[in-house]
Design an enzyme around this catalytic site. Sequence first.
Site, PDB file in Angstrom:
ATOM      1  CD1 TRP A  98      -2.589   1.673   0.494  1.00 14.81           C
ATOM      2  CD2 TRP A  98      -2.055   1.799   2.664  1.00 14.81           C
ATOM      3  NE1 TRP A  98      -3.329   2.681   1.057  1.00 14.81           N
ATOM      4  CE2 TRP A  98      -3.015   2.782   2.385  1.00 14.81           C
ATOM      5  CE3 TRP A  98      -1.576   1.683   3.961  1.00 14.81           C
ATOM      6  CZ2 TRP A  98      -3.493   3.651   3.350  1.00 14.81           C
ATOM      7  CZ3 TRP A  98      -2.043   2.539   4.927  1.00 14.81           C
ATOM      8  CH2 TRP A  98      -2.999   3.516   4.621  1.00 14.81           C
ATOM      9  CG  ASP A 179      -1.838  -2.709   7.757  1.00  8.72           C
ATOM     10  OD1 ASP A 179      -2.890  -2.463   8.391  1.00  8.72           O
ATOM     11  OD2 ASP A 179      -1.432  -1.988   6.822  1.00  8.72           O
ATOM     12  CB  ALA A 181      -6.667  -2.168   6.708  1.00  7.26           C
TER      13      ALA A 181
HETATM   14  C1  LIG Z   1      -3.346  -1.822   3.977  1.00  2.00           C
HETATM   15  C2  LIG Z   1      -3.938  -0.712   4.757  1.00  2.00           C
HETATM   16  N1  LIG Z   1      -3.523  -0.497   6.019  1.00  2.00           N
HETATM   17  C3  LIG Z   1      -4.033   0.487   6.769  1.00  2.00           C
HETATM   18  C4  LIG Z   1      -5.000   1.331   6.291  1.00  2.00           C
HETATM   19  C5  LIG Z   1      -5.427   2.423   7.235  1.00  2.00           C
HETATM   20  O1  LIG Z   1      -6.661   2.892   7.160  1.00  2.00           O
HETATM   21  P1  LIG Z   1      -7.233   4.101   8.045  1.00  2.00           P
HETATM   22  O2  LIG Z   1      -6.116   4.918   8.576  1.00  2.00           O
HETATM   23  O3  LIG Z   1      -8.086   4.855   7.085  1.00  2.00           O
HETATM   24  O4  LIG Z   1      -8.010   3.466   9.149  1.00  2.00           O
HETATM   25  C6  LIG Z   1      -5.482   1.151   4.985  1.00  2.00           C
HETATM   26  C7  LIG Z   1      -6.495   2.042   4.397  1.00  2.00           C
HETATM   27  O5  LIG Z   1      -6.674   2.143   3.215  1.00  2.00           O
HETATM   28  C8  LIG Z   1      -4.933   0.100   4.195  1.00  2.00           C
HETATM   29  O6  LIG Z   1      -5.339  -0.136   2.946  1.00  2.00           O
END
Ligand SMILES: Cc1ncc(COP(=O)(O)O)c(C=O)c1O
Length: 371
Positions: A98, A179, A181
Amino acid sequence: MGVYRDLSGNTPVLACVRRAEQAVLAAQTTKSYVAAAGREEFNTAVEEMVLGSAHAARRDRRARTVQTPGGCGALRVGAELIRAAAPDVTIHVSDPTWGNHTPLLGGAGLRLERYPYYDAAAHQLRVDAMFERLDRAAEGDVVLLHACCHNPTGADLDPAQWQALAQLVTRRRLVPFLDLAYQGFAVDLDADAAGIRLVAEQVPEALIAISFSKNLGLYRERAGALVVIGENATRADAMLSHVLQIARSIYSMPPDHGAAIAAHIFADPKLKGEWLEELAAMRARIDDMRGRLAQELRKATGGGTFDFIRTQRGMFSLLGVSTQAVERLRERHHIYMLSDSRMNLAGLMPHNVEYVAESIAASLRGPDSAR
Ligand SMILES: Cc1ncc(COP(=O)(O)O)c(C=O)c1O
């Protein structure tokens, strides 16, 4: 955009969230500060949802959880903790990963390296190369792992691969930073956390960054959490105390509203049941689009090159086409995706999936091809 869209093209407020929100507002008596760790009942419920009720780290009281501003907040606080504890370690992230991982983790001053993960042209995982690379990582290095619905590839490890990875990480004394999400977007809450539960059970120390942006649709409310697991209860307490110090130095205390809504839903069996149904509906819509797009692409291209879209999970897949093809899709067909060809399946609609498939097929044929 990395957000879910329903059949009307909206990113809806879930019905369970609306109901919980009304209850939260009706019961609210103050806007005074929350603690730096956030809501205790939220943290307890999240820890149980993520690790499961019988997890060894919970049984041995080695897990501590704090509420954070979204998953990004958790990733950044976790990165700052790593930097404070071991400034010289390298954090290994998947290639590709990401886009925000680089600023979130690198911005804390950590050195990033990439381990092979996915071959976009061949549409498959590079598990052997990944394991070979991680086997050469230095003891104490950190490895960032996507729990499920890998962003941007949609390609996840299977249970046997998670098991092998857990053994590798333990043997090489690496620290997993997990991670999470998209819990609930692949199969269900438990299945989607199975891999990270396995890893977290075998290692002495781990970090888990959790986001409720997608599965509760709470994006702008910034609801997330960081779980830290220590070697023993004393270490876990020390980690928690550092985490709270770091949180204080960045944002003092997390926003309350999203976590209050989430905690209300988690504590009310009826609302929780409604949430699980709404979550299942989001998952089913994405899976439906995956199936339809793969089928239409078979028709449009006359082959099974894009069959992988059907079996991958979560909102994203990498089409695996050139940046020129992505440009042609944008300029000529008004279809938008990231330049690495990451597409958001939740942006597709039943009425345009055939058009999208035909346009993708045309974009592959080169600049002069008509639709
Ligand atoms: C892989 C991944 N990790 C973490 C996040 C964190 O999301 P947020 O900070 O919006 O809760 C996202 C959001 O798109 C993500 O795709």
